[in-house]
Design a protein around this motif. Structure first.
Motif, short mmCIF file in Angstrom:
data_model
loop_
_atom_site.label_atom_id
_atom_site.label_comp_id
_atom_site.label_asym_id
_atom_site.label_seq_id
_atom_site.Cartn_x
_atom_site.Cartn_y
_atom_site.Cartn_z
N VAL A 1 5.68 3.45 2.10
CA VAL A 1 4.82 2.31 1.79
C VAL A 1 4.58 1.44 3.03
O VAL A 1 5.31 1.51 4.01
N GLU A 2 3.55 0.62 2.91
CA GLU A 2 3.23 -0.36 3.93
C GLU A 2 3.13 -1.70 3.23
O GLU A 2 2.40 -1.84 2.24
N LEU A 3 3.84 -2.69 3.75
CA LEU A 3 3.86 -4.01 3.12
C LEU A 3 3.36 -5.02 4.15
O LEU A 3 3.94 -5.14 5.23
N SER A 4 2.28 -5.73 3.82
CA SER A 4 1.75 -6.66 4.81
C SER A 4 1.81 -8.10 4.30
O SER A 4 1.88 -8.35 3.09
N ARG B 1 0.86 -1.17 0.00
CA ARG B 1 0.00 0.00 0.00
C ARG B 1 0.90 1.23 0.00
O ARG B 1 1.86 1.32 0.78
N CYS B 2 0.65 2.13 -0.91
CA CYS B 2 1.44 3.37 -0.97
C CYS B 2 0.77 4.40 -0.07
O CYS B 2 -0.38 4.80 -0.31
N PHE C 1 2.06 -9.73 9.60
CA PHE C 1 3.21 -8.84 9.78
C PHE C 1 3.07 -7.66 8.85
O PHE C 1 2.56 -7.80 7.73
N VAL C 2 3.51 -6.51 9.30
CA VAL C 2 3.46 -5.34 8.43
C VAL C 2 4.78 -4.58 8.54
O VAL C 2 5.27 -4.31 9.64
N ALA C 3 5.36 -4.31 7.38
CA ALA C 3 6.62 -3.54 7.32
C ALA C 3 6.30 -2.16 6.78
O ALA C 3 5.63 -2.04 5.75
N GLY D 1 12.65 -1.26 -0.82
CA GLY D 1 12.71 -1.20 -2.28
C GLY D 1 11.45 -0.58 -2.88
O GLY D 1 11.53 0.21 -3.82
N PHE D 2 10.31 -0.92 -2.32
CA PHE D 2 9.05 -0.35 -2.82
C PHE D 2 8.97 1.14 -2.50
O PHE D 2 8.50 1.93 -3.33
N ALA D 3 9.42 1.54 -1.33
CA ALA D 3 9.46 2.97 -1.01
C ALA D 3 10.36 3.71 -2.00
O ALA D 3 10.01 4.78 -2.51
#
Lengths: 156, 156, 156, 156
Positions: C36-39, C29-30, C95-97, C67-69
């Motif tokens: 970003v948020e990566l779950s 999710r941007c 988990f969420v990064a 990398g996504f950010a």
């Protein structure tokens, strides 16, 4: 640059231009292209609170050995990232960091180094680390290179 | 230790015992338990070849800010690992590192710090980093702590 | 690229092209350009010997979030370096990064991320890390970019 | 633990208990106390967006090789910190990580590893890294070890 004797002269000249290196008593030796040895005698101003070599000076030796190794294959570089692992209290009458290029790319040079404490004729590894160096000349338009090229903003 | 005023006094005393910190002109301020500010005026001996702040001194500021932050929650510590990312040429009339504890465990304290260059009244982040610190008192039998406790081997 | 909605679509498309991300169940999710948020839901194949989230998967989440950010500000990138600090056993149902760009340069993008475990409605930070990403498009002649551009050597 | 044959059996058993290792196809070989080789065949689910080995899986191989090397001298460990440097696109039909203990202390084990891609009968180093591992058994009261010892909170 390829000849070790020429590299040695270029490294010694570069080392002499760095005020912190002069103050610290850094001496550099080129072992081969991509491989250097950086030595420093102990001086009391290098100590942390317990009298060991300050972790910051440990890092300075590792970063500088990596940077000098990179210089022998890529010319002037700036440190982008480095890390230091402290294995044992760094106590010695002199210290020597041995740095080597792991891989040299056009945009990044990967290098690594070990730090040894010399004491009573023996040598003990007290730290190791790695660095990523960015060549300066390759990108005259980069902010770092631009700043380096402009004598006016080199000093506060 | 919990009161910021007491922590400030203990930090200042610790800072004064470190020869490298004195030579470098480090001054420390405790903002809160786990949070410190470490400042340093520029001096010419801090420079690398291009006249920027030497990456080794950048690392010394980051490592020390992390160590001092850890000290405020865990007492005396030794640096086990630290890393430094250099974002921009570090040019300034003074530098300030802000360090904070990320997590304090019994065996390891994780801390992080940002380094800012101050110049012409403005402040710019030039580096950041992190450190893992190991409490000294907790393990009197560890080699590092044993070495620290023995005055005989604290100096070369 | 600047609009968050467009970035979101581009990120989702990129995420869908990565086989490991699909297998792992990564969803991105941007939040904003550079953020970003990566779950990821827990699945049994993610475990290490004690049943915690494998440190390698922890690193994969942190590296991917970084990398996504970076992608949202610099387009396609390759990871050059990353580090992971594990603060607590990573145990959770999901988990969420959360990743953010620290600084984006032409040759290197610095990013950082925190990883949280979600469990019983609560969230706990279990790891943090940082990454250096190298933009791919900027340097078609680099070995990495050349390899990326050549479909023939993308697969074993 | 000292005999390589016994270590090999213990490592293989440990490897078999880790779900991610099984899914990934990790196989471990003990070369000597403190030295291991971890191999993995390519599978499509290991890929990132360009079809290279995902940097997260690169890190998993490096972290696991370091952890297994540490296990041979210190028993069960948990990863506390690791870093990964990616030297080249990781493309191969199989991958092998060679890990070694750099120094084993009571509270921390320092290890390092190189990762090689195997392709068309040749082997190329594509990454290297290092890890700090914390022995689990030594500190039954630590939060990580306590969590590990309690079956109830090992799974979400």
């Amino acid at each position: 640059m390829a000849d070790t004797t020429e590299l040695q002269a270029a490294l010694a000249a570069l080392n002499a231009t760095a005020a912190f290196n002069r103050w610290s008593g850094f001496e550099v030796r080129c072992l081969a292209p991509g491989e250097v040895e950086l030595s420093m005698p102990w001086r009391d101003e290098h100590g942390q609170y317990a009298g060991f070599l300050h972790a910051g000076v440990i890092g300075a030796l590792i970063d500088t050995a990596c940077g000098f190794a990179a210089f022998t294959v890529a010319g002037r570089v700036l440190a982008s990232h480095y890390s230091v692992s402290c294995l044992a209290p760094a106590v010695g009458s002199a210290f020597v960091a041995r740095g080597r290029v792991v891989q040299a790319g056009r945009r990044q040079v990967f290098a690594a180094a070990d730090l040894f404490a010399q004491r009573d004729g023996a040598e003990r590894r007290v730290a190791f680390g790695e660095a990523i160096l960015v060549p300066v000349e390759a990108t005259p338009s980069s902010s770092a290179a631009a700043a380096a090229a402009s004598p006016d903003n080199r000093r506060p």
